[in-house]
Write a protein that holds these residues in place. Structure first.
Motif, PDB file in Angstrom:
ATOM      1  N   GLU A 174       0.834  -1.205   0.000  1.00 58.43           N
ATOM      2  CA  GLU A 174       0.000   0.000   0.000  1.00 58.43           C
ATOM      3  C   GLU A 174       0.866   1.250   0.000  1.00 58.43           C
ATOM      4  O   GLU A 174       0.591   2.197  -0.732  1.00 58.43           O
ATOM      5  N   ARG A 202       2.434   1.712  -3.381  1.00 56.51           N
ATOM      6  CA  ARG A 202       1.444   2.179  -4.345  1.00 56.51           C
ATOM      7  C   ARG A 202       1.173   3.665  -4.163  1.00 56.51           C
ATOM      8  O   ARG A 202       1.056   4.409  -5.133  1.00 56.51           O
ATOM      9  N   MET A 215      -0.544   6.119  -8.020  1.00 55.57           N
ATOM     10  CA  MET A 215      -1.244   5.399  -9.078  1.00 55.57           C
ATOM     11  C   MET A 215      -2.520   6.113  -9.521  1.00 55.57           C
ATOM     12  O   MET A 215      -3.068   5.793 -10.566  1.00 55.57           O
TER      13      MET A 215
END
Length: 116
Positions: free
Chosen positions: A86, A89, A94
């Motif tokens: 997480e 990301r 993203m």
């Protein structure tokens, strides 16, 4: 939750032990297989699986990221893995990846064709 490496360890033990029993029985019967080559193939599979099992077990107490198999089989617990993924990301942002891709493609096309 347990790490994937411990699941692989259980899987390999469950694979190796029955195969060793079959090989032992065939050797003791003296011809359970038609030739010695038929015994050599399962024996080779057991040896390779045993080496993989030994490597995974040997790296069990080491810190994650410092062992040979860490790029193949994660040894970190699932909750730590999820939180790490997480954060990675979020660092990669993203959410606006599509707009960045479109800008890059537009710049490439403009430079290739020399027009807007």
């Amino acid at each position: 939750m347990e790490p994937p490496a411990s699941r692989l360890t259980r899987l390999l033990v469950g694979f190796i032990l029955p195969l060793m029993v079959v090989i032992s029985i065939s050797i003791l019967n003296g011809g359970g297989f038609s030739s010695d080559a038929m015994v050599a193939v399962p024996t080779l599979v057991v040896v390779l699986a045993g080496i993989l099992l030994g490597v995974v077990v040997a790296g069990r107490e080491r810190r994650h990221g410092n062992w040979i198999t860490d790029s193949w089989i994660s040894r970190e617990p699932e909750d730590e893995m999820l939180s790490r993924l997480e954060s990675e990301r979020n660092e990669a942002s993203m959410q606006d990846l599509g707009s960045k891709w479109a800008k890059m493609e537009m710049e490439r096309l403009e430079s290739k064709h020399g027009e807007e």
